[in-house]
Design a protein around this motif. Structure first.
Motif, PDB file in Angstrom:
ATOM      1  N   ARG A  31       0.877  -1.221  -0.010  1.00  0.00           N
ATOM      2  CA  ARG A  31      -0.115   0.172   0.238  1.00  0.00           C
ATOM      3  C   ARG A  31       0.707   1.315   0.426  1.00  0.00           C
ATOM      4  O   ARG A  31       0.803   2.641  -0.701  1.00  0.00           O
ATOM      5  N   ALA A  32       1.884   0.802   0.855  1.00  0.00           N
ATOM      6  CA  ALA A  32       2.437   2.303   0.987  1.00  0.00           C
ATOM      7  C   ALA A  32       3.831   2.837  -0.936  1.00  0.00           C
ATOM      8  O   ALA A  32       3.336   4.041  -1.119  1.00  0.00           O
ATOM      9  N   GLU A  33       4.706   1.472  -1.622  1.00  0.00           N
ATOM     10  CA  GLU A  33       4.128   1.678  -2.726  1.00  0.00           C
ATOM     11  C   GLU A  33       3.036   2.371  -3.534  1.00  0.00           C
ATOM     12  O   GLU A  33       3.264   3.657  -4.616  1.00  0.00           O
ATOM     13  N   ILE A  34       2.255   1.645  -3.518  1.00  0.00           N
ATOM     14  CA  ILE A  34       0.840   1.871  -4.436  1.00  0.00           C
ATOM     15  C   ILE A  34       1.031   3.619  -4.311  1.00  0.00           C
ATOM     16  O   ILE A  34       0.471   4.517  -4.550  1.00  0.00           O
ATOM     17  N   HIS A  35       0.527   3.949  -2.447  1.00  0.00           N
ATOM     18  CA  HIS A  35      -0.071   5.711  -2.453  1.00  0.00           C
ATOM     19  C   HIS A  35       1.574   6.328  -2.561  1.00  0.00           C
ATOM     20  O   HIS A  35       0.790   7.162  -3.531  1.00  0.00           O
ATOM     21  N   GLU A  36       2.557   6.146  -3.048  1.00  0.00           N
ATOM     22  CA  GLU A  36       3.637   6.980  -3.633  1.00  0.00           C
ATOM     23  C   GLU A  36       3.597   7.673  -5.312  1.00  0.00           C
ATOM     24  O   GLU A  36       3.496   8.460  -5.413  1.00  0.00           O
ATOM     25  N   VAL A  37       3.042   6.203  -5.714  1.00  0.00           N
ATOM     26  CA  VAL A  37       3.202   6.227  -7.078  1.00  0.00           C
ATOM     27  C   VAL A  37       1.688   6.844  -7.760  1.00  0.00           C
ATOM     28  O   VAL A  37       1.534   8.126  -8.776  1.00  0.00           O
ATOM     29  N   LEU A  38       0.329   6.710  -6.683  1.00  0.00           N
ATOM     30  CA  LEU A  38      -0.390   7.445  -7.393  1.00  0.00           C
ATOM     31  C   LEU A  38       0.310   8.820  -6.755  1.00  0.00           C
ATOM     32  O   LEU A  38      -0.437  10.008  -7.252  1.00  0.00           O
ATOM     33  N   ARG A  39       0.461   9.224  -5.188  1.00  0.00           N
ATOM     34  CA  ARG A  39       0.714  10.955  -5.592  1.00  0.00           C
ATOM     35  C   ARG A  39       1.614  11.378  -6.711  1.00  0.00           C
ATOM     36  O   ARG A  39       1.392  12.274  -7.081  1.00  0.00           O
ATOM     37  N   ASP A  40       2.318  10.441  -6.678  1.00  0.00           N
ATOM     38  CA  ASP A  40       3.923  10.786  -7.981  1.00  0.00           C
ATOM     39  C   ASP A  40       3.101  11.138  -9.004  1.00  0.00           C
ATOM     40  O   ASP A  40       3.075  12.209  -9.978  1.00  0.00           O
ATOM     41  N   GLY A  41       1.766  10.111  -9.548  1.00  0.00           N
ATOM     42  CA  GLY A  41       1.193  10.594 -10.512  1.00  0.00           C
ATOM     43  C   GLY A  41       0.096  11.335 -10.919  1.00  0.00           C
ATOM     44  O   GLY A  41       0.019  12.362 -11.970  1.00  0.00           O
ATOM     45  N   MET A  42      -0.974  11.337 -10.148  1.00  0.00           N
ATOM     46  CA  MET A  42      -1.121  13.080  -9.565  1.00  0.00           C
ATOM     47  C   MET A  42      -0.671  14.458  -9.713  1.00  0.00           C
ATOM     48  O   MET A  42      -1.386  15.335 -10.085  1.00  0.00           O
ATOM     49  N   ARG A  43       0.789  14.189  -8.702  1.00  0.00           N
ATOM     50  CA  ARG A  43       1.333  15.552  -8.959  1.00  0.00           C
ATOM     51  C   ARG A  43       1.339  15.567 -10.692  1.00  0.00           C
ATOM     52  O   ARG A  43       1.725  16.600 -11.519  1.00  0.00           O
ATOM     53  N   ASN A  44       1.780  14.860 -11.435  1.00  0.00           N
ATOM     54  CA  ASN A  44       2.360  14.906 -12.914  1.00  0.00           C
ATOM     55  C   ASN A  44       1.311  15.429 -13.475  1.00  0.00           C
ATOM     56  O   ASN A  44       1.163  16.096 -14.786  1.00  0.00           O
TER      57      ASN A  44
END
Length: 431
Positions: A127-140
């Motif tokens: 879940r931590a990795e998914i959270h990081e990927v989603l957060r970076d994707g939302m930023r992009n």
């Protein structure tokens, strides 16, 4: 600077500004991620050190460290050893559901370290990795949306500024359509728009000159009409009026002396009446020929032209008029016949008034599907000087030619002087 380069500079400058903002945003996000990663790594190292500490201090230290925040990529928890066989709580929520879908049934490995009555459980945390990927994707995605919106605004502003000259040109054409005398447009930086504006102003000037020429022609036509009416009234009063009065007197004398007058005397009075009548008929024919020559629509067109030339030869014997007419012409429409006759009449009038010529050559011939008349003199006129200053005469000839479907124009005659050229379409059967 050219407008195109200015617009290009605006777009490029805004794109660079957005790029700098995006780089700054990514840098701040990277700094935040690095800080969180270092903090989580430090906490994990503290947990490992706490595992190796004294038993009486270990449990309190671990609970304090675990209460300080989650670690990255791994989940660490304390469980009671007597619950090992009873199972553990299964994470729930959106991230847990997404993690189960992405792992597709893979086993999440964990390590269990006994610590007295409790067990330290260390397992991978997707879940931590998914959270990081989603957060970076939302930023992009947010960066991309801001960039697209900014570029759309810049494109709209650039298009608005670029199309402003078009609106000014449209406004100028609208003013031209409303009939304004002179249309002046502001200077344009783009040379294409400047050339269009120059063409509109030139067209405005030409239309103004054309309107002025038409107004002058209308005034001249009215003045000519009034002059012809006065001349006709004078002719009718002076010539026909006197002749009719004489006829009336002679008829009254015959009426009074019908039973007493001698036959010879009556015959003399009758001859006088006949002479007065013949004079009136000749005067009427002369007036009718001036108002509208006979035979312009039929086969007598050449005869009418020859009569006109003979009349001019009698008026100006010092000017040699050479006429080259065909023996006959095909029947012409009414407008064409009148245009041909009036053009020749007006051209000879202009030669007499303005050309200072000693010779005039008249030519009438068919060329393909058109009938062409040429009136060339050896005077002092030049087309480039006469055409800009031409008023009612040339305009009237052009108007009559256009009404007949043809055209009339001025050129320099070979050897000097001017020549008037008229081209009229022939009926299809005749052509």
């Amino acid at each position: 600077m050219d407008l195109r380069w200015r617009l290009f500079g605006y777009v490029l400058g805004f794109a660079l500004a957005l790029s700098v903002a995006a780089v700054a945003w990514v840098g701040l996000a990277l700094q935040q991620d690095v800080g969180e990663e270092m903090e989580a790594s430090t906490r994990l190292a503290d947990v490992i050190l706490a595992v190796g500490s004294a038993p009486e201090q270990r449990a309190a230290q671990l609970r304090e460290l675990l209460a300080g925040g989650q670690l990255r990529h791994v989940a660490v928890s304390m469980e009671r050893s007597n619950l090992e066989q009873g199972g553990r709580a299964v994470p729930t929520g959106l991230l847990a559901t997404l993690a189960d879908y992405l792992l597709d049934g893979r086993v999440i490995h964990e390590r269990r370290i006994p610590l007295g009555d409790e067990v330290l459980v260390i397992r991978a945390d997707p879940r931590a990795e998914i959270h990081e990927v989603l957060r970076d994707g939302m930023r992009n995605m947010a960066t991309l949306v801001v960039f697209c919106l900014g570029m759309a605004v810049v494109a709209w502003v650039a298009a608005h500024r670029a199309l402003k000259p078009v609106r000014l040109l449209e406004h100028g054409l609208a003013r031209l359509g409303r009939g304004e005398e002179q249309v002046r447009l502001p200077p344009f930086q783009l040379k294409e728009f400047a050339s269009i504006a120059q063409a509109i102003e030139t067209l405005s000037g030409e239309l103004a000159e054309s309107r002025a020429a038409r107004q002058l022609l209308a005034r001249q036509l009215l003045e000519l009409q009034e002059s012809e009416r006065r001349e006709l009234a004078r002719e009718l009063h002076d010539e026909l009026g006197q002749a009719l009065t004489a006829v009336n007197v002679s008829a009254a004398y015959i009426e009074r002396q019908a039973g007493r007058a001698e036959p010879a005397q009556l015959a003399a009075i009758a001859g006088d009446i006949r002479s007065q009548t013949n004079g009136m008929l000749a005067q009427v024919r002369n007036l009718l020929s001036q108002l509208r020559p006979h035979g312009l629509e039929g086969l007598q067109m050449v005869d009418a032209l020859n009569d006109l030339v003979r009349g001019w030869r009698g008026r100006v014997p010092e000017i040699g008029i050479e006429a080259e007419f065909p023996p006959s012409l095909p029947p012409l429409p009414p407008h064409a016949g009148l245009a041909l006759y009036r053009t020749l009449q007006e051209a000879l009038t202009n030669v007499l008034r303005h050309s200072v010529a000693s010779r005039v050559r008249l030519s009438l011939r068919t060329r393909g599907e058109a009938l062409e008349l040429t009136v060339a003199d050896n005077g002092v006129g030049k087309a480039e000087e006469v055409v800009p200053r031409s008023r009612g005469g040339l305009l009237g000839m052009r108007e009559r030619a256009e009404m007949a479907g043809g055209k009339c124009w001025l050129t320099d005659a070979p050897g000097g002087g001017l020549q008037v050229r008229l081209s009229l379409p022939l009926p299809l059967a005749q052509a």
